[in-house]
Write an enzyme that holds these catalytic residues in place. Structure first.
Site, PDB file in Angstrom:
ATOM      1  CD  GLN A 104       5.676  -0.085   3.825  1.00  0.00           C
ATOM      2  OE1 GLN A 104       5.990   1.019   3.782  1.00  0.00           O
ATOM      3  NE2 GLN A 104       4.124  -0.359   3.929  1.00  0.00           N
ATOM      4  CE1 TYR A 294      -4.485   3.590   2.554  1.00  0.00           C
ATOM      5  CE2 TYR A 294      -6.466   2.412   1.984  1.00  0.00           C
ATOM      6  CZ  TYR A 294      -5.883   3.432   2.659  1.00  0.00           C
ATOM      7  OH  TYR A 294      -6.759   4.493   3.012  1.00  0.00           O
ATOM      8  CG  LEU A 295      -0.584  -3.762  -3.489  1.00  0.00           C
ATOM      9  CD1 LEU A 295       0.271  -4.467  -2.339  1.00  0.00           C
ATOM     10  CD2 LEU A 295      -1.140  -4.645  -4.267  1.00  0.00           C
ATOM     11  CG  HIS A 320       2.259   7.243   1.307  1.00  0.00           C
ATOM     12  ND1 HIS A 320       1.170   7.746   2.000  1.00  0.00           N
ATOM     13  CD2 HIS A 320       3.187   6.651   2.454  1.00  0.00           C
ATOM     14  CE1 HIS A 320       1.431   7.877   3.163  1.00  0.00           C
ATOM     15  NE2 HIS A 320       2.484   7.286   3.706  1.00  0.00           N
TER      16      HIS A 320
END
Length: 353
Positions: A104, A294-295, A320
């Site tokens: 990432q 989560y994407l 996030h």
């Protein structure tokens, strides 16, 4: 090359490793010196952990930059980037720290390197508190490639908590620019598939039980689709240590991908692991967005770097994602303007580069 130094408070919002990943990647890409203070200040073990340190070191190595005060437990680092070069680089967490989180932080940087890159990333491939490598390959990769680049991810060895020992090799060729994406039409679900795995000493029956429980759970809500979850015994020479888990993917008519996943823990029965993954997938399908929870945050840096306006439609915007937007706007001031528009429980993120 260096511009004015960017000052980042590592304790706000998500308050963890994600702030480091977003800020060091953008610092490296934009040639901006960076100081991050109060790193993971609110965590039970504040400061840098091994996986954060190895992420910082690979970014330093990618650009021959200078990294100061970077050691385990440090709550402040300074980073001065230079020009991003390609070549072969290794990052090893020496723990079960996630290889996916190493990917990432490094992926946006190698896209703009002077030549092709090969990243050898070592640690946990299927670890808690991070995407599983299967998610990275089956969901993140096909969606992020819509920005107009390709990468290859070769899973050499799988590694699990607590030992790690996994390795993936990522190969990327640089691009001149990223194209914006427009992911706003979800379509309808056309396929549901996945893999339930066991590795090491765990019996194959555990994989079959996770898969069967997940299928039963999904069938209660989605009756008209065949659910194809393969139970898998990881080959002994391709897995280090013991582990079990499951990932289930739903694919739609417009090419959107959603996932639910779960990892086994000592004392948790296989059915429970399968059901947890199935329920996560179903929750991600209910919100009507085009990306799962989560994407969304993993796409923000690419949206900030793309040449034009990108749009994705999400369910509730996660902490996030809010954190990634905040730091992309702070560091890439001239690049990034984001809008979050809410319509009936769905959010559309517009990022203008």
């Amino acid at each position: 090359m260096a511009g004015p130094r960017v000052e980042v408070d590592g304790s706000i919002m998500e308050g963890g490793g994600q702030i480091l990943r977003v800020s060091t990647a953008l610092s490296c890409l934009l040639g901006l010196p960076l100081r991050v203070q109060k790193i993971r200040a609110g965590r039970s073990t504040p400061g840098l952990r091994p996986q954060h340190l190895s992420g910082l070191e690979i970014i330093r190595d990618l650009c021959d930059g200078q990294l100061e005060r970077a050691e385990i437990g440090s709550t402040e680092i300074t980073f001065t980037p230079e020009k991003i070069k390609g070549g072969i680089h290794t990052a090893d967490t020496k723990t079960a720290g996630s290889v996916c989180l190493l990917m990432q932080v490094s992926m946006p940087c190698v896209l703009f390197a002077a030549s092709s890159s090969e990243l050898h990333l070592k640690g946990g491939t299927n670890a808690e508190m991070a995407p599983q490598i299967d998610y990275t390959v089956m969901v993140f990769k096909p969606i992020v490639e819509k920005f107009g680049f390709k990468f290859n991810c070769d899973i050499k060895t799988r590694g699990y908590y607590p030992k790690g020992g996994g390795e993936v090799i990522v190969r990327v060729s640089p691009v001149k620019q990223l194209n914006p994406i427009n992911l706003t039409d979800r379509g309808y679900v056309t396929k549901i598939y996945g893999r339930a795995f066991v590795a090491g000493v765990l019996p194959f029956k555990v994989a079959k039980d996770m898969a069967a429980a997940a299928v039963r759970c999904i069938r209660k809500e989605i009756r008209d689709l065949y659910v194809n979850i393969q139970p898998v015994q990881e080959p002994k020479d391709q897995a280090f240590g013991n582990g079990n888990g499951i990932i289930i993917i739903a694919e739609t008519s417009t090419g959107c991908l959603f996932a639910g996943s779960s990892l086994g823990k000592r004392g948790v029965n296989a059915d429970k692991v399968g059901i947890e993954a199935a329920e996560m997938l179903l929750a991600n399908l209910r919100h009507g967005g085009t990306v799962d929870e989560y994407l969304q945050d993993q796409l923000i840096v690419f949206m900030a770097l793309a040449n034009g306006v990108s749009r994705i439609k999400t369910g509730p915007v996660t902490l996030h994602t809010q954190t990634a937007i905040h730091f992309a706007e702070q560091i890439a001031k001239n690049l990034t303007r984001s809008q979050v528009a809410k319509e009936s429980g769905n959010y559309t993120l517009h990022t203008q580069a």
